[in-house]
Write an enzyme that holds these catalytic residues in place. Structure first.
Site, PDB file in Angstrom:
ATOM      1  N   CYS A 169      -6.224   2.268   5.239  1.00 21.27           N
ATOM      2  CA  CYS A 169      -6.949   1.045   5.576  1.00 21.27           C
ATOM      3  C   CYS A 169      -6.555   0.610   6.996  1.00 21.27           C
ATOM      4  CB  CYS A 169      -6.610  -0.060   4.570  1.00 21.27           C
ATOM      5  SG  CYS A 169      -4.918  -0.700   4.752  1.00 21.27           S
ATOM      6  N   CYS A 229      -2.761  -0.279   7.355  1.00 19.50           N
ATOM      7  CA  CYS A 229      -1.891   0.892   7.428  1.00 19.50           C
ATOM      8  C   CYS A 229      -2.149   1.692   8.710  1.00 19.50           C
ATOM      9  CB  CYS A 229      -2.067   1.745   6.177  1.00 19.50           C
ATOM     10  SG  CYS A 229      -1.506   0.894   4.672  1.00 19.50           S
ATOM     11  N   SER A 245      -7.700   7.949   2.878  1.00 15.32           N
ATOM     12  CA  SER A 245      -7.789   7.467   4.254  1.00 15.32           C
ATOM     13  C   SER A 245      -7.173   6.077   4.368  1.00 15.32           C
ATOM     14  CB  SER A 245      -9.260   7.414   4.677  1.00 15.32           C
ATOM     15  OG  SER A 245      -9.366   7.018   6.019  1.00 15.32           O
ATOM     16  N   GLU A 305       1.156   3.821   2.013  1.00 14.83           N
ATOM     17  CA  GLU A 305       1.794   4.120   3.294  1.00 14.83           C
ATOM     18  C   GLU A 305       2.926   3.144   3.578  1.00 14.83           C
ATOM     19  OE1 GLU A 305      -2.668   5.081   3.624  1.00 14.83           O
ATOM     20  OE2 GLU A 305      -1.427   3.528   2.722  1.00 14.83           O
ATOM     21  N   HIS A 351       0.853  -1.194   0.000  1.00 13.42           N
ATOM     22  CA  HIS A 351       0.000   0.000   0.000  1.00 13.42           C
ATOM     23  C   HIS A 351       0.885   1.238   0.000  1.00 13.42           C
ATOM     24  CE1 HIS A 351      -3.955  -1.958   1.610  1.00 13.42           C
ATOM     25  NE2 HIS A 351      -3.337  -2.727   0.735  1.00 13.42           N
TER      26      HIS A 351
END
Length: 148
Positions: free
Chosen positions: A82, A85, A80, A57, A55
């Protein structure tokens, strides 16, 4: 209200998201910042690398390498985070997260706040529009990304 640094870092996160979209991946970008400087930046690379946990992040945090502390950093993300993360943000003790948008996907802001993380949702129109375009053009890839 976003600071000058917030706006600059969020723009970098958006550019990472746009690069991911242009590569055929999920348009989610992220930046780890300390004292107004980029520590690392990354983007969702699940498609590009065939890695289910790549992901945006996570990519930025991997690129940052080992840090003696995260308590003086801010994580910027175009979307935003998940739960995976968000859990990593809490685990690493990142005290502040600036989110580009939570219109197309959200829900973990309260989880972060309940654990002492300062959460700012910018409602950045570029971030909203890019994710909306992606979801409309590639709904199956979006469903895969959020494990639906």
């Amino acid at each position: 209200m976003l600071s000058e640094t917030d706006n600059k870092m969020l723009r970098i996160a958006y550019e990472e998201a746009k690069a991911g979209f242009d590569e055929g991946g999920c348009p989610i970008g992220s930046v780890l910042e300390r004292a107004g400087k980029v520590v690392a930046q990354g983007r969702n690379q699940r498609v590009q690398k065939g890695d289910p946990i790549a992901h945006g992040e996570m990519d930025a945090l991997r690129k940052a390498g080992r840090q003696s502390t995260y308590r003086d950093t801010t994580l910027y993300t175009s979307l935003s985070p998940c739960m995976m993360c968000s859990g990593t943000i809490v685990q690493f003790g990142i005290p502040r997260v600036v989110i580009g948008e939570a219109v197309n996907f959200g829900g973990n802001e309260d989880f972060l706040r309940a654990r002492g993380v300062e959460v700012i949702v910018a409602n950045d129109q570029d971030c909203i529009d890019l994710m909306d375009k992606f979801i409309k053009e590639k709904p199956e890839l979006w469903a895969e990304d959020i494990a639906e």
